[in-house]
Design an enzyme around this catalytic site. Structure first.
Site, PDB file in Angstrom:
ATOM      1  N   GLY A  65       0.813  -1.328  -0.003  1.00 15.11           N
ATOM      2  CA  GLY A  65       0.015   0.007   0.047  1.00 15.11           C
ATOM      3  C   GLY A  65       0.824   1.357   0.023  1.00 15.11           C
ATOM      4  O   GLY A  65       0.187   2.301   0.554  1.00 15.11           O
TER       5      GLY A  65
ATOM      6  N   ASN B 189       1.332   3.029  -2.537  1.00 16.91           N
ATOM      7  CA  ASN B 189       0.626   4.123  -3.536  1.00 16.91           C
ATOM      8  C   ASN B 189      -0.382   4.555  -2.670  1.00 16.91           C
ATOM      9  O   ASN B 189      -0.842   5.767  -2.707  1.00 16.91           O
ATOM     10  CB  ASN B 189       0.213   3.431  -4.582  1.00 16.91           C
ATOM     11  CG  ASN B 189       1.360   3.116  -5.778  1.00 16.91           C
ATOM     12  OD1 ASN B 189       1.727   4.247  -6.319  1.00 16.91           O
ATOM     13  ND2 ASN B 189       1.925   2.050  -5.950  1.00 16.91           N
TER      14      ASN B 189
ATOM     15  N   MET C  44      -4.319  -7.361  -6.835  1.00 11.93           N
ATOM     16  CA  MET C  44      -3.927  -8.419  -7.517  1.00 11.93           C
ATOM     17  C   MET C  44      -5.015  -9.156  -8.046  1.00 11.93           C
ATOM     18  O   MET C  44      -4.857 -10.376  -8.165  1.00 11.93           O
ATOM     19  CB  MET C  44      -2.975  -9.272  -6.694  1.00 11.93           C
ATOM     20  CG  MET C  44      -1.584  -8.518  -6.329  1.00 11.93           C
ATOM     21  SD  MET C  44      -0.933  -7.437  -7.588  1.00 11.93           S
ATOM     22  CE  MET C  44       0.181  -8.920  -8.313  1.00 11.93           C
TER      23      MET C  44
ATOM     24  N   ASN D  31      -5.778   2.095 -12.855  1.00 13.20           N
ATOM     25  CA  ASN D  31      -4.828   1.130 -12.218  1.00 13.20           C
ATOM     26  C   ASN D  31      -3.578   1.692 -12.526  1.00 13.20           C
ATOM     27  O   ASN D  31      -3.370   2.449 -13.410  1.00 13.20           O
ATOM     28  CB  ASN D  31      -5.087  -0.336 -13.048  1.00 13.20           C
ATOM     29  CG  ASN D  31      -4.133  -1.348 -12.410  1.00 13.20           C
ATOM     30  OD1 ASN D  31      -3.618  -1.347 -11.322  1.00 13.20           O
ATOM     31  ND2 ASN D  31      -3.521  -2.021 -13.329  1.00 13.20           N
TER      32      ASN D  31
ATOM     33  N   HIS E 265       0.385   0.414 -13.196  1.00 10.70           N
ATOM     34  CA  HIS E 265       1.103  -0.870 -13.356  1.00 10.70           C
ATOM     35  C   HIS E 265       2.438  -0.406 -13.341  1.00 10.70           C
ATOM     36  O   HIS E 265       2.950   0.683 -14.252  1.00 10.70           O
ATOM     37  CB  HIS E 265       0.741  -1.180 -15.052  1.00 10.70           C
ATOM     38  CG  HIS E 265       1.329  -2.607 -15.263  1.00 10.70           C
ATOM     39  ND1 HIS E 265       1.139  -3.756 -14.873  1.00 10.70           N
ATOM     40  CD2 HIS E 265       2.378  -2.597 -16.089  1.00 10.70           C
ATOM     41  CE1 HIS E 265       1.980  -4.669 -15.311  1.00 10.70           C
ATOM     42  NE2 HIS E 265       2.893  -4.036 -16.005  1.00 10.70           N
TER      43      HIS E 265
HETATM   44  C1  GRF Z   1       3.048  -1.232  -7.526  1.00  9.52           C
HETATM   45  O1  GRF Z   1       4.491  -1.579  -8.168  1.00  9.52           O
HETATM   46  C2  GRF Z   1       2.087  -1.094  -8.579  1.00  9.52           C
HETATM   47  O2  GRF Z   1       2.472  -0.284  -9.790  1.00  9.52           O
HETATM   48  C3  GRF Z   1       1.689  -2.649  -9.026  1.00  9.52           C
HETATM   49  O3  GRF Z   1       1.753  -3.089  -7.558  1.00  9.52           O
HETATM   50  C4  GRF Z   1       2.731  -2.448  -6.851  1.00  9.52           C
HETATM   51  C5  GRF Z   1       1.932  -2.049  -5.723  1.00  9.52           C
HETATM   52  O4  GRF Z   1       2.742  -1.485  -4.736  1.00  9.52           O
HETATM   53  N1  GRF Z   1       0.327  -2.740  -9.557  1.00  9.52           N
HETATM   54  P1  GRF Z   1       2.093  -0.757  -3.210  1.00  9.52           P
HETATM   55  O5  GRF Z   1       1.282  -1.736  -2.614  1.00  9.52           O
HETATM   56  O6  GRF Z   1       1.393   0.339  -3.700  1.00  9.52           O
HETATM   57  O7  GRF Z   1       3.467  -0.534  -2.448  1.00  9.52           O
END
Ligand code: GRF
Length: 251
Positions: A14, A16, A123, A145, A147
């Site tokens: 998490g 992000n 996921m 999303n 990526h």
């Molecule tokens: C990130 O690299 C995102 O691009 C991918 O999954 C990862 C999630 O990281 N979809 P976080 O849980 O936000 O640290």
């Protein structure tokens, strides 16, 4: 102006989510609030981060739903039309359980009056059942999303690992709207980064993640400001995102 209401879905760390929370708290991301955070993993650290920030959380249990469908204690949502068209029993059970969970997710989206669903390391893919209901108009998408590769290169679950192993010299994250394919939806913004000669996988990934933390709030702001205009592309069934100038913002 009413603040836009976003929900975040995350399966893991998490970081992000944290970046979005900070961007809102520091006023970099304006006119928006996170109204709930969901996960398919009860132990996702993202849920802890949400709780610390005082944001309501929920979990979606795909495994229990699949078992329930097998045990016949869980049934398809009444408005699920396509399950009879699938002949294979295992596929039918899987799709039915996914739709069951997605129906719960739709309820959360309604309960929290969500404008934009932000997937940040979530996921699981959505079926057509969910997308047809939550974003029926492909020209008004509202599921985003992030990526970790420059799409359409390296879709799938291990964007950093795949780009690193391939030996690319330029890489970086993509934020896109979700459509029914895997990492195929209309691209909003991307950040191009250079691999450095002395990079290790960790430093390579760290640079990518830092770029993600900057990019995602920017894309959310564009959505909130009504600046993401979705138009038909030149290829059949491929929509493109145009970024409207600030002065022509529609909302
Ligand atoms: C990130 O690299 C995102 O691009 C991918 O999954 C990862 C999630 O990281 N979809 P976080 O849980 O936000 O640290």
């Amino acid at each position: 102006m009413r603040k836009k209401r976003i929900a975040v879905l995350a399966s893991g760390n998490g970081s992000n989510l944290k970046a979005i929370i900070i961007a809102i708290a520091t006023g970099k991301l304006k006119n928006v609030e996170i109204v709930c955070v969901g996960s398919n993993k009860t132990d996702a650290y993202a849920l802890e981060r949400a709780k610390e920030a005082g944001i309501p959380t929920f979990t979606l249990d795909y495994k229990a739903a699949l078992q329930g469908v097998k045990d016949r204690t869980i049934f398809a949502p009444a408005d699920l039309g396509w399950q009879n068209a699938v002949e294979d029993e295992a596929t039918t059970q899987k799709l039915t359980s996914q739709a069951f969970v997605e129906n719960e997710l739709l309820d959360y989206m309604k309960k929290y009056a969500v404008d934009l669903l932000v997937c940040a390391g979530y996921m699981r893919v959505f079926t057509k059942y969910f997308l047809d209901r939550f974003q029926p108009d492909t020209f008004n998408p509202r599921v985003m999303n992030i990526h970790p590769s420059l799409l359409p290169a390296f879709p799938g679950t291990d964007g950093y690992g795949d780009t690193w192993k391939y030996g690319v010299k330029v890489y970086g994250p993509t934020v896109h709207f979700i459509n029914s394919g895997v990492d195929t939806g209309p691209i909003i913004l991307q950040t191009a980064l250079y691999k450095k000669r002395n990079d290790t996988f960790d430093s390579f990934k760290e640079r990518g993640l830092r770029a993600e933390w900057k990019l995602y709030p920017e894309c959310i702001q564009l959505f909130v400001d009504g600046r993401l205009i979705v138009e038909p592309g030149e290829e059949k069934e491929r929509n493109l995102v145009r970024i409207a100038p600030q002065k022509f913002a529609t909302s």
